[in-house]
Design a protein around this motif. Structure first.
Motif, PDB file in Angstrom:
ATOM      1  N   UNK A  23       0.805  -1.216   0.000  1.00 39.78           N
ATOM      2  CA  UNK A  23       0.000   0.000   0.000  1.00 39.78           C
ATOM      3  C   UNK A  23       0.842   1.271   0.000  1.00 39.78           C
ATOM      4  N   UNK A  24       2.154   1.116  -0.210  1.00 38.20           N
ATOM      5  CA  UNK A  24       3.096   2.227  -0.325  1.00 38.20           C
ATOM      6  C   UNK A  24       2.943   3.237   0.822  1.00 38.20           C
ATOM      7  N   UNK A  25       2.946   2.721   2.058  1.00 40.27           N
ATOM      8  CA  UNK A  25       2.828   3.559   3.241  1.00 40.27           C
ATOM      9  C   UNK A  25       4.200   4.016   3.711  1.00 40.27           C
ATOM     10  N   UNK A  26       4.266   5.199   4.309  1.00 42.57           N
ATOM     11  CA  UNK A  26       5.519   5.739   4.837  1.00 42.57           C
ATOM     12  C   UNK A  26       5.765   5.300   6.274  1.00 42.57           C
ATOM     13  N   UNK A  27       4.700   5.308   7.106  1.00 42.90           N
ATOM     14  CA  UNK A  27       4.802   4.933   8.517  1.00 42.90           C
ATOM     15  C   UNK A  27       3.578   4.125   8.919  1.00 42.90           C
ATOM     16  N   UNK A  28       3.795   3.262   9.909  1.00 42.46           N
ATOM     17  CA  UNK A  28       2.677   2.472  10.417  1.00 42.46           C
ATOM     18  C   UNK A  28       2.974   2.119  11.873  1.00 42.46           C
ATOM     19  N   UNK A  29       1.959   2.197  12.712  1.00 32.83           N
ATOM     20  CA  UNK A  29       2.081   1.834  14.120  1.00 32.83           C
ATOM     21  C   UNK A  29       1.056   0.749  14.415  1.00 32.83           C
ATOM     22  N   UNK A  30       1.497  -0.301  15.119  1.00 32.59           N
ATOM     23  CA  UNK A  30       0.619  -1.417  15.464  1.00 32.59           C
ATOM     24  C   UNK A  30       0.588  -1.599  16.975  1.00 32.59           C
ATOM     25  N   UNK A  85      -2.422  -5.845  24.074  1.00 30.19           N
ATOM     26  CA  UNK A  85      -1.914  -6.668  25.169  1.00 30.19           C
ATOM     27  C   UNK A  85      -0.476  -6.288  25.525  1.00 30.19           C
ATOM     28  N   UNK A  86      -0.064  -5.090  25.127  1.00 26.48           N
ATOM     29  CA  UNK A  86       1.267  -4.612  25.472  1.00 26.48           C
ATOM     30  C   UNK A  86       2.304  -4.748  24.382  1.00 26.48           C
ATOM     31  N   UNK A  87       1.969  -5.423  23.298  1.00 28.29           N
ATOM     32  CA  UNK A  87       2.903  -5.556  22.183  1.00 28.29           C
ATOM     33  C   UNK A  87       2.666  -4.431  21.192  1.00 28.29           C
ATOM     34  N   UNK A  88       3.736  -3.726  20.855  1.00 31.64           N
ATOM     35  CA  UNK A  88       3.636  -2.603  19.928  1.00 31.64           C
ATOM     36  C   UNK A  88       4.740  -2.699  18.887  1.00 31.64           C
ATOM     37  N   UNK A  89       4.479  -2.114  17.735  1.00 31.56           N
ATOM     38  CA  UNK A  89       5.488  -2.075  16.688  1.00 31.56           C
ATOM     39  C   UNK A  89       5.355  -0.771  15.916  1.00 31.56           C
ATOM     40  N   UNK A  90       6.497  -0.218  15.537  1.00 28.30           N
ATOM     41  CA  UNK A  90       6.544   0.962  14.682  1.00 28.30           C
ATOM     42  C   UNK A  90       7.328   0.591  13.439  1.00 28.30           C
ATOM     43  N   UNK A  91       6.764   0.883  12.297  1.00 20.79           N
ATOM     44  CA  UNK A  91       7.425   0.625  11.030  1.00 20.79           C
ATOM     45  C   UNK A  91       7.563   1.945  10.295  1.00 20.79           C
ATOM     46  N   UNK A  92       8.711   2.176   9.684  1.00 20.91           N
ATOM     47  CA  UNK A  92       8.946   3.416   8.950  1.00 20.91           C
ATOM     48  C   UNK A  92       9.801   3.122   7.734  1.00 20.91           C
ATOM     49  N   UNK A  93       9.435   3.734   6.605  1.00 12.59           N
ATOM     50  CA  UNK A  93      10.202   3.563   5.380  1.00 12.59           C
ATOM     51  C   UNK A  93      11.370   4.549   5.412  1.00 12.59           C
ATOM     52  N   UNK A  94      12.567   4.049   5.120  1.00  5.24           N
ATOM     53  CA  UNK A  94      13.765   4.877   5.077  1.00  5.24           C
ATOM     54  C   UNK A  94      13.966   5.424   3.662  1.00  5.24           C
ATOM     55  N   UNK A  95      14.914   6.341   3.504  1.00  3.50           N
ATOM     56  CA  UNK A  95      15.153   6.975   2.202  1.00  3.50           C
ATOM     57  C   UNK A  95      15.529   5.968   1.119  1.00  3.50           C
ATOM     58  N   UNK A  96      16.213   4.889   1.500  1.00  5.88           N
ATOM     59  CA  UNK A  96      16.625   3.882   0.513  1.00  5.88           C
ATOM     60  C   UNK A  96      15.567   2.790   0.321  1.00  5.88           C
ATOM     61  N   UNK A 136      14.251   0.885   2.430  1.00  2.00           N
ATOM     62  CA  UNK A 136      14.288  -0.170   3.443  1.00  2.00           C
ATOM     63  C   UNK A 136      13.240   0.181   4.497  1.00  2.00           C
ATOM     64  N   UNK A 137      12.822  -0.804   5.260  1.00  2.00           N
ATOM     65  CA  UNK A 137      11.819  -0.560   6.299  1.00  2.00           C
ATOM     66  C   UNK A 137      12.443  -0.829   7.651  1.00  2.00           C
ATOM     67  N   UNK A 138      12.372   0.167   8.522  1.00  2.00           N
ATOM     68  CA  UNK A 138      12.877   0.053   9.888  1.00  2.00           C
ATOM     69  C   UNK A 138      11.727  -0.430  10.765  1.00  2.00           C
ATOM     70  N   UNK A 139      11.972  -1.489  11.548  1.00  2.00           N
ATOM     71  CA  UNK A 139      10.946  -2.068  12.415  1.00  2.00           C
ATOM     72  C   UNK A 139      11.423  -2.003  13.853  1.00  2.00           C
ATOM     73  N   UNK A 140      10.604  -1.422  14.739  1.00  2.00           N
ATOM     74  CA  UNK A 140      10.873  -1.393  16.174  1.00  2.00           C
ATOM     75  C   UNK A 140       9.733  -2.111  16.871  1.00  2.00           C
ATOM     76  N   UNK A 141      10.055  -3.168  17.603  1.00  4.74           N
ATOM     77  CA  UNK A 141       9.041  -3.927  18.343  1.00  4.74           C
ATOM     78  C   UNK A 141       9.301  -3.814  19.836  1.00  4.74           C
ATOM     79  N   UNK A 142       8.239  -3.615  20.593  1.00  7.80           N
ATOM     80  CA  UNK A 142       8.323  -3.644  22.040  1.00  7.80           C
ATOM     81  C   UNK A 142       7.255  -4.617  22.524  1.00  7.80           C
TER      82      UNK A 142
END
Length: 75
Positions: A40-47, A51-62, A64-70
């Protein structure tokens, strides 16, 4: 009082279940969520699973997709 306590096997099974759930959350984020974001060609997404699990996804300039999970574990 000992009747209300969980057995050792129940405690062990509960710990194994929480480990499996966390792995499946990370697996979901790193596969299905990343695929959805790319399709869907998204730039950012938060999940948040509620239940306490979260994730942030962000598209980088190249592209690539950066994923942060807590995660949050109840002991």
């Amino acid at each position: 009082m000992s009747e209300n306590r969980p057995s050792i096997q129940e405690v062990i099974n509960g710990k194994e279940k929480s480990k499996r759930e966390r792995k499946s959350w990370v697996g979901f984020v790193e596969s299905e969520a990343v695929n959805f974001m790319q399709q869907h060609d998204l730039e950012k997404m938060t999940l948040d699973d509620g239940m306490g699990n979260r994730a942030k996804l962000a598209k980088l300039k190249d592209n690539a997709i950066k994923v942060e999970c807590t995660s949050s574990n109840v002991l």
